[in-house]
Each structure stands twice: as structure tokens, then as C-alpha cells.
Design a protein around this motif. Structure first.
Motif: not given
Length: 368
Positions: A284-299
Motif C-alpha cells: 500500500r505505501h512503500a513503492q518498493a521493488s524488493a523486500i527481504t524477510l528473515q526469521l531466525y533465532r538469536r540466543g
């Protein structure tokens, strides 16, 4: 001229005592040994102690025992400095002790002055009982609203699941049966050369039914993807990202370093909705051409981070704007004990990061 000076001094002292006596705040003056030398009527009312009984006593008499040592040290340290006036306590909220032994919160400030006998310290304080009670009521109300919001979200999820199943099972099956009937009629009309127009209409009906079936499946998936219940969170996120890339033509890169066994049903649903809402905001708002998604553990924590390369947002320049999407993300994260941070600047993209205690994501039923 010399004769009027003593009169002015007496007048000034009388005026000062009148002000002190009529003040609504409690005013207590102590000497260098922290003995009380002034105890105004407001102090009498607040502490429930007459001035005659208070004067000459140590100030610690009106401080709860567990705070006395620290308070005596604080006052002594202030008395040895040249500071003129400042609040007492790091948050300006201390506790007093009434004559009947009851403790109560106070706001206080302390100032120093000199007279002929040496330095005097004056404490001006106010009973903060009503203020603290109002704060506690506000916190209870805030927590009640959050609990209500969480309950409404749960009810909404259950309702969406029910509607999605009815769309997928009942309506989907009925449309499939209707398609079979139309296909049968279309094939039967082949034997009638004069029924070309009817065959054309039957064919158009079959195509419309196909489009309707696809719409029903899409709506059902938007309400509650069956992948989330059947295969788990990771597969559901992969489907969501692929569908997002196909719909909006935005390149998607994902790195998921967890598996479904680490998520309860509640956690899986919340994380899926956070990703869904974040992607909606990008579209809706970003006017983006690419995104990245990360799902991980940190400790012992789990991190979900979604970042785009869009136009970003100067949050400092938009203090009055509120995003209900972001508010919903924060509330879902809060329900799992998580915290949300946002990184954004005009022209530099937008990143949202949600960090959860891993223990809050496990427990109860697994996500599949």
C-alpha cells in the motif's frame, strides 16, 4: 530610615510565615542534624501529627524504615553541596509515613538556605496517593483493553477459520458439482448441430464457474490459509511470499532458519498475521521493488525482520499519523511477550523487526 528596617524585617518574616502556614503543600524545614525546626499546618494534616510533636524530632520519623538509611544519606549529600533546589528521588516519587504507621506516596523537592545558626534544608512535599491511584487505574484499564483486543483477535481468527472452511468445503463443493453438470450439458449438446449457441453459453458458464472457484479459493486462503493448519508456519509464509510476489510484481527474498516444531498454534497464527500485515503495508505505501524477510533465532529469542527498499518514512515529521496496521503488529507481538522496533527514513526504505522470547512461541499445541 534605620528605624524602618527592623519593621520591614518583621513584616517580611510575618508574611513568610503566613505563606508557609496557608500553603497547600507540606513544608518541613530541618537543621544540619536533620532535626525538624518547622512543620506547617499542611504537614500536620498529611502526616497526622501536630507540629508540637514533630518539631525537634528527626525527619526519619516520617520516612518508612526501609527507606531511612538511603534518605538520610541523600539529604546529607544534598546539604553538603551548593545546589539551591531540586526534586528528591530519581523519579520524584517517594514514600512518607503517617503518625498511625500508614505509608503513602509523596512528591517532594528540597532546597537549602542559611540563617545565623547555619544551613537549613526545606522539603516541600505533596501527597501523591490520588495520582498513584489514577496511574494504577490507567494501567489496569490499558491492560484490560489489551486483553480485550487479544480476545477479539482470537474470536476473529476463529470466525475467519470457520468462514474459510465453509467457503472451501461447502461452496467449493457446490461449485464443483455445478461445473460437472454444466460440462455434462455442454457435451450432450454436441449431438445437436443446431444447438451451437447453447453449447457456447454452456462453455461460457463453465469458464465463469472456474473463475468463481478460483475466487472462492483465494478469498478462503486470505481469510485462513489451509497451509497454516495443515503444513505449518514455514510453508504458510512461503505461500504468502510467493502469492505477494505474483500479485504485486515485487521481488521477495526470504531466509527462514526455524522449523514448525518450535511454534504453538497461537504463535504460528500471530507470526503469520504479522508477516501478512507487514506485506500489506509494503504493497500500500512503500513503492518498493524488493523486500527481504528473515526469521531466525538469536540466543533464546526469535527474530522476525521484514525490510523493503521503498520510499521509507520520516517518522519524526509525522507525529500525528497512526498506522492501525503497525498498531495491530505491536499488539500481536505484545501478546507473545515480544517487542517491535521500526527503522525508517525518507528515501531509505522501511524495516520492521519483532523479537520474541523463544519460550513464548512454544508450548501448547504445535502448529501442525
Amino acid at each position: 530610615m534605620n528605624s524602618t528596617a527592623p519593621q520591614q524585617s518583621v513584616l517580611s518574616e510575618a508574611q513568610l510565615m503566613s505563606i508557609v502556614s496557608s500553603a497547600q503543600e507540606a513544608i518541613i524545614t530541618i537543621d544540619q542534624s536533620q532535626r525538624i525546626v518547622l512543620f506547617n499546618p499542611a504537614a500536620e494534616r498529611i502526616f497526622g501529627c501536630p507540629a508540637a510533636s514533630a518539631i525537634g524530632e528527626s525527619l526519619s520519623r516520617f520516612i518508612p524504615e526501609r527507606f531511612r538509611a538511603a534518605h538520610i544519606e541523600h539529604v546529607a549529600r544534598f546539604g553538603s553541596t551548593l545546589a539551591g533546589k531540586r526534586p528528591m528521588g530519581p523519579q520524584r516519587l517517594l514514600f512518607g509515613l503517617r503518625a498511625d504507621g500508614a505509608e503513602f506516596p509523596i512528591e517532594a523537592s528540597i532546597s537549602s538556605a542559611h540563617d545565623g545558626a547555619g544551613k537549613l534544608l526545606t522539603v516541600v512535599l505533596r501527597d501523591a496517593t490520588a495520582f498513584v491511584a489514577a496511574q494504577e487505574a490507567l494501567l489496569r484499564s490499558h491492560e484490560a483493553l489489551r486483553n480485550l483486543s487479544a480476545n477479539l483477535q482470537q474470536v476473529r481468527e476463529e470466525e475467519q477459520m470457520r468462514i474459510a472452511r465453509e467457503l472451501h468445503d461447502d461452496l467449493g463443493q457446490q461449485l464443483t458439482a455445478l461445473k460437472m453438470d454444466v460440462s455434462f450439458i455442454e457435451q450432450a449438446l454436441v449431438a445437436y448441430p443446431d444447438a451451437a449457441e447453447l453449447r457456447g453459453r454452456a462453455h461460457a458458464m463453465r469458464r465463469l464457474i472456474d473463475a468463481t472457484v478460483a475466487s472462492v479459493r483465494r478469498i478462503a486462503a486470505d481469510l485462513r490459509p489451509t497451509l497454516l493448519d495443515d503444513l505449518g508456519l514455514v510453508s504458510a509464509i512461503d505461500w504468502l511470499l510467493n502469492d505477494f510476489a505474483r500479485r504485486y510484481g515485487i521481488a521477495v527474498e526470504s531466509t527462514i532458519e526455524v522449523d514448525d516444531d518450535h511454534f504453538s498454534n497461537c504463535a504460528a497464527t500471530a507470526l503469520f498475521r504479522i508477516v501478512q500485515e507487514a506485506l500489506t503495508n509494503v504493497a500500500r505505501h512503500a513503492q518498493a521493488s524488493a523486500i527481504t524477510l528473515q526469521l531466525y533465532r538469536r540466543g533464546e529469542r526469535c527474530v522476525l525482520r521484514i525490510q523493503d527498499n521503498g520510499r521509507g518514512r520520516d517518522t519524526s515529521a509525522e507525529p500525528g499519523q497512526r498506522s492501525f496496521g503497525l498498531l495491530g503488529i505491536r499488539e500481536r507481538a505484545h501478546g507473545l511477550g515480544g517487542e517491535v522496533t521500526i527503522e525508517s527514513a525518507a528515501g531509505q526504505g522501511f524495516a520492521i523487526e519483532a523479537v520474541f522470547p523463544e519460550a513464548s512461541l512454544v508450548g501448547g499445541e504445535a502448529s501442525r
